[in-house]
Design a protein around this motif. Sequence first.
Motif, PDB file in Angstrom:
ATOM      1  N   ARG A  46      53.132  29.527  42.605  1.00  0.00           N
ATOM      2  CA  ARG A  46      54.118  28.784  43.782  1.00  0.00           C
ATOM      3  C   ARG A  46      54.126  27.454  43.496  1.00  0.00           C
ATOM      4  O   ARG A  46      52.824  27.286  43.625  1.00  0.00           O
ATOM      5  CB  ARG A  46      54.082  29.638  44.603  1.00  0.00           C
ATOM      6  N   MET A 185      61.869  44.577  33.536  1.00  0.00           N
ATOM      7  CA  MET A 185      62.615  44.875  34.523  1.00  0.00           C
ATOM      8  C   MET A 185      64.604  44.613  34.263  1.00  0.00           C
ATOM      9  O   MET A 185      64.963  45.584  34.537  1.00  0.00           O
ATOM     10  CB  MET A 185      62.523  43.994  35.662  1.00  0.00           C
ATOM     11  N   GLU A 221      62.845  48.506  42.450  1.00  0.00           N
ATOM     12  CA  GLU A 221      63.444  48.278  43.074  1.00  0.00           C
ATOM     13  C   GLU A 221      64.118  49.830  43.605  1.00  0.00           C
ATOM     14  O   GLU A 221      64.445  48.829  45.316  1.00  0.00           O
ATOM     15  CB  GLU A 221      64.484  47.047  42.702  1.00  0.00           C
ATOM     16  N   TYR A 240      59.700  45.409  43.689  1.00  0.00           N
ATOM     17  CA  TYR A 240      60.329  45.121  45.211  1.00  0.00           C
ATOM     18  C   TYR A 240      60.225  46.450  46.234  1.00  0.00           C
ATOM     19  O   TYR A 240      59.402  46.630  47.874  1.00  0.00           O
ATOM     20  CB  TYR A 240      61.876  43.812  45.579  1.00  0.00           C
TER      21      TYR A 240
HETATM   22  P1  C2E Z   1      56.999  37.746  35.365  1.00  0.00           P
HETATM   23  O1  C2E Z   1      55.547  37.689  34.385  1.00  0.00           O
HETATM   24  O2  C2E Z   1      57.196  38.800  33.846  1.00  0.00           O
HETATM   25  O3  C2E Z   1      56.939  38.251  36.529  1.00  0.00           O
HETATM   26  C1  C2E Z   1      57.845  39.278  37.116  1.00  0.00           C
HETATM   27  C2  C2E Z   1      58.893  38.436  37.815  1.00  0.00           C
HETATM   28  O4  C2E Z   1      59.766  39.133  38.303  1.00  0.00           O
HETATM   29  C3  C2E Z   1      57.923  37.684  38.590  1.00  0.00           C
HETATM   30  O5  C2E Z   1      58.743  36.409  39.202  1.00  0.00           O
HETATM   31  C4  C2E Z   1      58.217  37.953  40.473  1.00  0.00           C
HETATM   32  O6  C2E Z   1      58.437  37.242  40.999  1.00  0.00           O
HETATM   33  C5  C2E Z   1      59.587  38.883  40.030  1.00  0.00           C
HETATM   34  N1  C2E Z   1      59.683  40.433  40.443  1.00  0.00           N
HETATM   35  C6  C2E Z   1      58.696  40.905  40.803  1.00  0.00           C
HETATM   36  N2  C2E Z   1      59.185  42.110  41.106  1.00  0.00           N
HETATM   37  C7  C2E Z   1      60.406  42.070  41.501  1.00  0.00           C
HETATM   38  C8  C2E Z   1      61.500  42.558  41.444  1.00  0.00           C
HETATM   39  O7  C2E Z   1      61.561  44.234  41.848  1.00  0.00           O
HETATM   40  N3  C2E Z   1      63.523  42.481  41.478  1.00  0.00           N
HETATM   41  C9  C2E Z   1      63.566  41.410  40.989  1.00  0.00           C
HETATM   42  N4  C2E Z   1      64.786  41.235  40.738  1.00  0.00           N
HETATM   43  N5  C2E Z   1      62.247  40.798  40.490  1.00  0.00           N
HETATM   44  C10 C2E Z   1      61.112  40.892  40.876  1.00  0.00           C
HETATM   45  P2  C2E Z   1      58.135  34.921  38.997  1.00  0.00           P
HETATM   46  O8  C2E Z   1      57.283  34.617  40.697  1.00  0.00           O
HETATM   47  O9  C2E Z   1      59.545  33.513  40.159  1.00  0.00           O
HETATM   48  O10 C2E Z   1      57.835  34.285  38.219  1.00  0.00           O
HETATM   49  C11 C2E Z   1      58.320  34.479  37.095  1.00  0.00           C
HETATM   50  C12 C2E Z   1      57.984  33.729  35.587  1.00  0.00           C
HETATM   51  O11 C2E Z   1      56.976  32.595  36.096  1.00  0.00           O
HETATM   52  C13 C2E Z   1      56.651  34.898  35.160  1.00  0.00           C
HETATM   53  O12 C2E Z   1      57.602  36.294  34.613  1.00  0.00           O
HETATM   54  C14 C2E Z   1      55.511  34.172  34.041  1.00  0.00           C
HETATM   55  O13 C2E Z   1      56.447  34.596  32.831  1.00  0.00           O
HETATM   56  C15 C2E Z   1      55.647  33.210  35.126  1.00  0.00           C
HETATM   57  N6  C2E Z   1      55.001  33.234  35.598  1.00  0.00           N
HETATM   58  C16 C2E Z   1      54.446  33.082  37.251  1.00  0.00           C
HETATM   59  N7  C2E Z   1      52.882  32.872  37.287  1.00  0.00           N
HETATM   60  C17 C2E Z   1      52.601  32.402  36.203  1.00  0.00           C
HETATM   61  C18 C2E Z   1      51.269  31.642  35.955  1.00  0.00           C
HETATM   62  O14 C2E Z   1      50.649  31.878  36.950  1.00  0.00           O
HETATM   63  N8  C2E Z   1      50.949  31.652  34.439  1.00  0.00           N
HETATM   64  C19 C2E Z   1      52.106  31.587  33.722  1.00  0.00           C
HETATM   65  N9  C2E Z   1      51.808  31.100  32.352  1.00  0.00           N
HETATM   66  N10 C2E Z   1      53.403  32.206  33.942  1.00  0.00           N
HETATM   67  C20 C2E Z   1      53.575  32.169  35.144  1.00  0.00           C
END
Ligand code: C2E
Length: 402
Positions: A46, A185, A221, A240
């Motif tokens: 974040r 997802m 979810e 979630y």
């Molecule tokens: P990701 O690794 O596929 O992470 C899953 C995303 O889905 C996360 O979004 C999470 O908050 C969200 N999510 C989890 N549960 C649910 C649910 O039940 N419903 C919905 N609609 N969404 C859910 P976030 O945190 O916005 O991260 C988005 C993407 O950003 C991540 O996808 C990942 O590809 C990247 N990311 C996040 N943190 C890092 C990091 O530290 N390093 C790298 N390289 N990429 C990151």
Amino acid sequence: MTPIPDVDVTAADILDGIRGDEFFYCYQPKTSFESGKLVGAEALMRWRRNGRLIPPGIFIPIAEATGLMPTLFEHMLPHFTADILSIRGTGVHIPISINVSTEDLKVSRPVDLLHELVTSKLIEGQDVQVEVTESIVLVDNPQIKKSVGRLVDSGIKLLMDDFGTGYSSIDVLSRFPFSYVKMDMGLISRMTGSLKNYRIVKGILHLTRDLNIKTVAEGVETNGAYQTLQMMGCTEAQGYFISPPLAVADFNAFLAETAPLPGTQIGTLFSLQAGLTSHRKSIVGTIMCHHGDSSTEPEPSAMEQEIEHDPKNCRFGKWYYGEGRAFQDHAAYHALEAPHRQMREAGLKIIEAAYSDDPDFGEVISMIRDLNDHGSKVDRLMSELIEGYLIDRNDRNISAAA
Ligand code: C2E
Ligand code: CA
Ligand code: CA
């Protein structure tokens, strides 16, 4: 899909954010479908800038495009370490996963740092999991392969993220040593409303079961999705329905306050039963392939080499002599041992006979009958075990309600 706020981010802003220490991790719990308990978490980055929270969907692609990912990774690793120690301070010892982008793997420094971390006395390889996407194979880069090998050598478990969205996902599984697959997802959310998607998920679970790879369902979810995946024998849930990603202090409070979700072993039992049937199919299938093609030399095929004949080392055996011991009060549990061993022995005999210099296929067919007899016994006992488990559960629920 969450609407993406209209923010313009540049590489200079990201560097400024690093200098100002504006990035942090949130942690999203992962629970076991079997026990309902928390068994892990994913670190999600974040960025709080000028009072606004900028989602990773905005800044990660820019950091990737401008070559800043390794710098960001290096800056964040001490945060990750401190958070793991803080979580451990609550008395809970679970592996935490970190997302590692393809850009991070193209250079050696991020993996060197991870390696240093897990060889330090603070944290061990088993405390960390790394989530990567299939793009690791789409980019033809030898350093990536080296980085991945180094991670696995450090005892870090590898998870394939976003499974079911790309084009070559299945191929990636054969080329890298993944311990987990995380189903995307999109797939999970469509599963409850579409029979086709439900079958795709079922197919993925079947494939990963055969490959001895565990599965995480992302974006769970609803209770409906949770229960469906649980019955299908998926390993872990994230989404979630369990909890959104939480700042580390909130995550620690969640650990202390939240009761486990309902767990059940039914999914595991059904999936073991399916695995046993599939074992029989593999034996017969191998013989058919071999016998059907007289142009090839009688050499064991890849399929044959892959079949596990050791009753203690197969997936069922590992369960039986491990967690399966919890079923020791059931007569069916004890009765399973002999026919299961006989079924594996019969399978081995068939393969040996079929690949001998002068195979007698009449004899092989009678051996297949033995295999099926033992297999049917195993199948019936598994069904009895499942029934016994359901009766016990029902009794427990009735006495809990009284
Ligand atoms: P990701 O690794 O596929 O992470 C899953 C995303 O889905 C996360 O979004 C999470 O908050 C969200 N999510 C989890 N549960 C649910 C649910 O039940 N419903 C919905 N609609 N969404 C859910 P976030 O945190 O916005 O991260 C988005 C993407 O950003 C991540 O996808 C990942 O590809 C990247 N990311 C996040 N943190 C890092 C990091 O530290 N390093 C790298 N390289 N990429 C990151
Ligand atoms: Ca991820
Ligand atoms: Ca995803």
